[in-house]
Write a protein that holds these residues in place. Structure first.
Motif, mmCIF file in Angstrom:
data_model
loop_
_atom_site.group_PDB
_atom_site.id
_atom_site.type_symbol
_atom_site.label_atom_id
_atom_site.label_comp_id
_atom_site.label_asym_id
_atom_site.label_seq_id
_atom_site.Cartn_x
_atom_site.Cartn_y
_atom_site.Cartn_z
ATOM 1 N N PRO A 1 0.838 -1.213 0.000
ATOM 2 C CA PRO A 1 0.000 0.000 0.000
ATOM 3 C C PRO A 1 0.866 1.253 0.000
ATOM 4 C CG PRO A 1 0.035 -0.977 2.181
ATOM 5 C CD PRO A 1 0.788 -1.923 1.289
ATOM 6 N N LEU A 2 0.390 2.283 -0.667
ATOM 7 C CA LEU A 2 1.079 3.566 -0.693
ATOM 8 C C LEU A 2 0.592 4.401 0.479
ATOM 9 C CD1 LEU A 2 0.925 4.346 -4.531
ATOM 10 C CD2 LEU A 2 2.774 3.262 -3.231
ATOM 11 N N ILE A 3 1.502 4.941 1.236
ATOM 12 C CA ILE A 3 1.165 5.655 2.472
ATOM 13 C C ILE A 3 1.846 7.014 2.464
ATOM 14 C CG2 ILE A 3 0.829 3.540 3.802
ATOM 15 C CD1 ILE A 3 3.643 3.875 4.906
ATOM 16 N N GLY A 4 1.454 7.829 3.416
ATOM 17 C CA GLY A 4 2.114 9.110 3.619
ATOM 18 C C GLY A 4 1.492 10.239 2.815
ATOM 19 N N GLU A 5 2.173 11.374 2.864
ATOM 20 C CA GLU A 5 1.681 12.563 2.188
ATOM 21 C C GLU A 5 1.971 12.563 0.690
ATOM 22 O OE1 GLU A 5 3.559 15.775 4.147
ATOM 23 O OE2 GLU A 5 2.517 15.479 6.073
ATOM 24 N N HIS A 6 2.791 11.627 0.229
ATOM 25 C CA HIS A 6 3.206 11.616 -1.178
ATOM 26 C C HIS A 6 2.552 10.467 -1.949
ATOM 27 C CE1 HIS A 6 6.298 14.549 -0.061
ATOM 28 N NE2 HIS A 6 6.607 13.756 0.962
ATOM 29 N N VAL A 7 1.299 10.198 -1.622
ATOM 30 C CA VAL A 7 0.616 9.101 -2.314
ATOM 31 C C VAL A 7 0.439 9.416 -3.796
ATOM 32 C CG1 VAL A 7 -1.530 7.801 -2.434
ATOM 33 C CG2 VAL A 7 -0.538 8.333 -0.212
ATOM 34 N N GLU A 8 0.055 10.671 -4.108
ATOM 35 C CA GLU A 8 -0.120 11.050 -5.513
ATOM 36 C C GLU A 8 1.203 10.971 -6.267
ATOM 37 O OE1 GLU A 8 -2.798 11.890 -7.333
ATOM 38 O OE2 GLU A 8 -4.087 11.302 -5.663
ATOM 39 N N GLU A 9 2.246 11.427 -5.633
ATOM 40 C CA GLU A 9 3.563 11.358 -6.283
ATOM 41 C C GLU A 9 3.994 9.911 -6.504
ATOM 42 O OE1 GLU A 9 8.231 12.483 -5.294
ATOM 43 O OE2 GLU A 9 6.596 13.234 -4.023
ATOM 44 N N ASP A 10 3.785 9.072 -5.491
ATOM 45 C CA ASP A 10 4.170 7.672 -5.639
ATOM 46 C C ASP A 10 3.324 6.972 -6.708
ATOM 47 O OD1 ASP A 10 6.013 8.113 -3.669
ATOM 48 O OD2 ASP A 10 4.777 7.263 -2.055
ATOM 49 N N THR A 11 2.046 7.306 -6.785
ATOM 50 C CA THR A 11 1.200 6.713 -7.818
ATOM 51 C C THR A 11 1.668 7.116 -9.212
ATOM 52 O OG1 THR A 11 -0.665 6.833 -6.272
ATOM 53 C CG2 THR A 11 -1.178 6.410 -8.573
ATOM 54 N N GLN A 12 2.073 8.366 -9.355
ATOM 55 C CA GLN A 12 2.593 8.816 -10.643
ATOM 56 C C GLN A 12 3.921 8.148 -10.959
ATOM 57 O OE1 GLN A 12 0.781 11.043 -12.725
ATOM 58 N NE2 GLN A 12 2.267 10.110 -14.109
ATOM 59 N N LEU A 13 4.730 7.906 -9.942
ATOM 60 C CA LEU A 13 5.984 7.185 -10.170
ATOM 61 C C LEU A 13 5.731 5.762 -10.658
ATOM 62 C CD1 LEU A 13 8.072 8.311 -7.052
ATOM 63 C CD2 LEU A 13 8.489 8.929 -9.442
ATOM 64 N N VAL A 14 4.713 5.111 -10.093
ATOM 65 C CA VAL A 14 4.369 3.760 -10.552
ATOM 66 C C VAL A 14 3.904 3.799 -12.002
ATOM 67 C CG1 VAL A 14 2.799 1.826 -10.192
ATOM 68 C CG2 VAL A 14 3.834 2.951 -8.232
ATOM 69 N N ALA A 15 3.100 4.807 -12.367
ATOM 70 C CA ALA A 15 2.623 4.924 -13.754
ATOM 71 C C ALA A 15 3.784 5.158 -14.715
ATOM 72 C CB ALA A 15 1.592 6.049 -13.858
ATOM 73 N N ASP A 16 4.716 6.022 -14.345
ATOM 74 C CA ASP A 16 5.880 6.265 -15.206
ATOM 75 C C ASP A 16 6.743 5.015 -15.341
ATOM 76 O OD1 ASP A 16 4.999 8.860 -15.427
ATOM 77 O OD2 ASP A 16 6.334 9.642 -13.855
ATOM 78 N N LEU A 17 6.856 4.251 -14.262
ATOM 79 C CA LEU A 17 7.621 3.003 -14.325
ATOM 80 C C LEU A 17 6.975 2.009 -15.284
ATOM 81 C CD1 LEU A 17 9.867 1.117 -13.241
ATOM 82 C CD2 LEU A 17 8.302 0.491 -11.390
ATOM 83 N N VAL A 18 5.662 1.912 -15.252
ATOM 84 C CA VAL A 18 4.960 0.988 -16.151
ATOM 85 C C VAL A 18 5.146 1.407 -17.601
ATOM 86 C CG1 VAL A 18 2.687 0.143 -16.809
ATOM 87 C CG2 VAL A 18 3.303 0.270 -14.401
ATOM 88 N N VAL A 19 5.057 2.714 -17.889
ATOM 89 C CA VAL A 19 5.232 3.193 -19.268
ATOM 90 C C VAL A 19 6.644 2.897 -19.762
ATOM 91 C CG1 VAL A 19 5.260 5.239 -20.746
ATOM 92 C CG2 VAL A 19 3.458 4.958 -19.054
ATOM 93 N N SER A 20 7.637 3.096 -18.914
ATOM 94 C CA SER A 20 9.012 2.799 -19.317
ATOM 95 C C SER A 20 9.216 1.312 -19.569
ATOM 96 C CB SER A 20 9.990 3.288 -18.256
ATOM 97 O OG SER A 20 9.826 2.575 -17.044
ATOM 98 N N LYS A 21 8.596 0.467 -18.757
ATOM 99 C CA LYS A 21 8.710 -0.974 -18.972
ATOM 100 C C LYS A 21 8.012 -1.399 -20.259
ATOM 101 C CE LYS A 21 11.102 -2.371 -15.439
ATOM 102 N NZ LYS A 21 12.384 -3.118 -15.595
ATOM 103 N N MET A 22 6.870 -0.808 -20.550
ATOM 104 C CA MET A 22 6.174 -1.124 -21.793
ATOM 105 C C MET A 22 6.977 -0.662 -23.004
ATOM 106 S SD MET A 22 2.219 -0.204 -20.739
ATOM 107 C CE MET A 22 1.548 -0.776 -22.306
ATOM 108 N N THR A 23 7.594 0.506 -22.907
ATOM 109 C CA THR A 23 8.437 0.986 -24.007
ATOM 110 C C THR A 23 9.644 0.091 -24.194
ATOM 111 O OG1 THR A 23 7.729 3.248 -23.524
ATOM 112 C CG2 THR A 23 9.708 2.970 -24.872
#
Length: 586
Positions: free
Chosen positions: A373-395
């Motif tokens: 689970p994503l916790i803390g005040e940076h949940v939005e930032e961490d969620t965006q980091l996960v999305a960017d990681l997925v896009v890089s892996k797909m590329t």
């Protein structure tokens, strides 16, 4: 003279001339006439006013050839331009399956993102309980999704190109075993974050803890402090433990489920009976009176560390009220995360959980995968980091799949002719018995019989004839190899038609070979003099005008003369051509 003028002005005579026979007359000779001579002036005055039939026919032939070559070049260029810029085709979007609950809308984090800058991403989000699939050897994986959206049941079927797994694939709670779906995705060859191999291995906590033991044995207790733990495959081995209190963990569960604090031996025996009823394995570890819990998470190359302190006083820091704050990322915490991220072939997303005791010691107790689970005040930032990681892996996956080289096409075998080597390393002159390849007959002219040509030997021609319409190279442009003395090793090289006795005498030229050319004279001039020899074969259909060319032909027996005679005959032929040209200029 009138007869010659009529015959030479006939267009059939020019058509029957050898290819490039009178082309060298178009260039002025500095040795015979100056640029301002009267003959040249008369030529320049008569050319625009009264063009001769021969020049008009020759011009028409060359203009037709040049126009055909231009059309071919333009057509090839147009074809290449057309093939280089194909019509734009709409790319099919890549389908991303996100396995997560409905609390996070992953579609908005992938909005506007493209794989490799050209493929859009279509997000399909569902939980494990809402999915079903069928996998094939060659057909990939077909996923059926049944979800509830705003009170409406939505049913879809699609083939995912990539999967992001944000839920636990297995729990011993009722109806939470989805390992069969992980097997189906792996069977269909679908890639995911984290890898399906690692996710399947994370379906057993003792199995994951065994990997932590390997890291502990490699790094040591100072760099990687691991909590002491005991594994019992069944209740039969649960007789007693050396120390109390202990924490008993039953099977594979999450979020604090299946964990019991045991204070004494009697309570431990009661727990053994519960393990027998559950028909599962159990682990025990020493209870640590913690001050706070530590969580180090790693998303791609991003690291964060959090400290969680229980407020409600519960020994489980993740149960009840707790205070969460971000702490500094130390090198020790980074080492923990990097070491755990190497297990099971690599974890793109992981988190390490540790306990900081009241005596100031740290104990690593667990590692989590992409389902953390994503916790803390940076949940939005961490969620965006996960999305960017997925896009890089797909590329990366798309580029890797597109860089697999296709089997090369068999190119047609191009036999490199041997004259290429002789051009790079010219020998001191053409040898007899090795004539150069004759030029093809002019367009529309009669072909020479094959029997009139001298037999070809295995040796290549020594040098290519000069191109049409160009003078032979000047004597000053001769190479140093052509100016060597007669005693050089290259000059003693004999041809394939020489007898062994002659070839064995060094420094002596065989009678079949001409003498070396004079110093400063290029072999290309000798090649020009050999052109009438090769085209001077008798033909039964020659007319009177063509007999003029045969008048100066040299028989095959005269080919054994020296190079000086050939040069003199070539000069005579050139003078005769110029005299013919002067007849038309008068």
């Amino acid at each position: 003279m009138n007869f010659l003028r009529r015959r030479l002005s006939d267009s059939s005579f020019v058509a029957n001339l050898p290819n490039g026979y009178m082309m060298d007359l178009q260039r002025p000779d500095n040795s015979t006439s100056s640029p301002g001579s009267p003959a040249t002036e008369r030529k320049q005055q008569q050319q625009p006013s009264q063009p001769s039939p021969s020049s008009s026919s020759g011009t028409s032939i060359f203009s037709s050839i040049s126009s055909a070559m231009k059309q071919t070049t333009q057509a090839a260029a147009g074809l290449m331009e057309h093939s280089a810029s194909p019509a734009p085709v709409a790319q099919k979007p890549k389908i991303l399956l996100v396995i997560d609950d409905a609390h996070t809308d992953w579609a908005k984090y992938f909005q506007g993102k493209k794989v490799n800058g050209e493929f859009e991403i279509r997000v399909e989000q569902a939980e494990f309980s809402e999915l079903n699939l069928a996998a094939y050897v060659t057909g990939g994986c077909m996923v059926d999704m049944q979800v509830m959206r705003n009170g409406t049941k939505v049913v879809r079927s699609f083939k995912p190109d990539f999967v992001l797994i944000r839920q636990h694939a297995y729990s011993m709670a009722l109806g939470e075993d989805f390992r069969s779906l992980i097997i189906g995705l792996q069977y269909g060859g679908v890639h995911s974050v984290n890898s399906l191999y690692s996710i399947y291995n994370f379906c057993s906590k003792p199995w994951v803890f065994s990997q932590l033991i390997k890291i502990f044995s490699s790094l040591g207790p100072e760099k990687f402090p691991l909590v002491e733990q005991t594994f019992f495959p069944s209740h039969k081995q649960m007789l007693t433990t050396p120390n109390f209190p202990v924490v008993v963990k039953l099977g594979h569960a999450h979020a604090g489920m299946g964990k019991v604090k045991v204070e004494n031996q009697y309570d431990f025996q009661d727990m053994a009976s519960m393990v027998a009823m559950a028909k599962t394995y159990a682990t025990t570890e020493a209870f640590i009176d913690s001050k706070y819990d530590i969580r180090i998470q790693k998303i791609g190359s991003n690291y964060k560390a959090y400290m969680r302190t229980s407020i409600s006083g519960n020994w489980k820091a993740n149960t009840g009220s707790a205070m969460l704050e971000q702490i500094a990322m130390t090198e020790r915490y980074r080492l923990w995360a990097d070491s755990c991220a190497e297990m099971f072939g690599g974890l793109d997303i992981c988190a390490v959980k540790a306990v900081h005791s009241k005596d100031g010691k740290d104990y690593i107790i667990e590692v989590m995968d992409s389902s953390m689970p994503l916790i803390g005040e940076h949940v939005e930032e961490d969620t965006q980091l996960v999305a960017d990681l997925v896009v890089s892996k797909m590329t990366q996956l798309l580029v890797t799949a597109g860089s697999i080289p296709s089997p090369p096409r068999p190119w047609p075998q191009q036999v490199q002719p041997q004259p290429m080597k002789s051009q790079m390393q010219p020998q001191p002159g053409p040898q007899l018995g090795q004539p150069s390849q004759p030029r093809p007959p002019p367009q529309g002219g009669p072909r020479q019989p094959q029997g009139s040509q001298p037999p070809r030997t295995g040796a290549p021609p020594q040098q290519r004839l000069s191109p049409q319409g160009q003078q032979p190279p000047s004597p000053q442009s001769s190479s140093p190899q052509q100016q060597r003395s007669p005693g050089s090793p290259q000059l003693t090289r004999s041809s394939t038609g020489t007898s062994p006795v002659q070839a064995s005498k060094p420094g002596i030229f065989p009678p079949q070979q001409p003498r070396p050319p004079a110093q400063g004279r290029a072999p290309a001039q000798q090649g020009l003099g050999e052109t009438p020899k090769q085209q001077a074969s008798p033909h039964p259909h020659l007319n009177k005008s063509q007999s003029l060319t045969n008048t100066f032909s040299i028989s095959e027996s005269s080919q054994r003369g020296n190079a000086n005679e050939d040069e003199a005959k070539a000069e005579t032929i050139r003078n005769l051509r110029k005299s013919f040209a002067s007849l038309f200029s008068d």
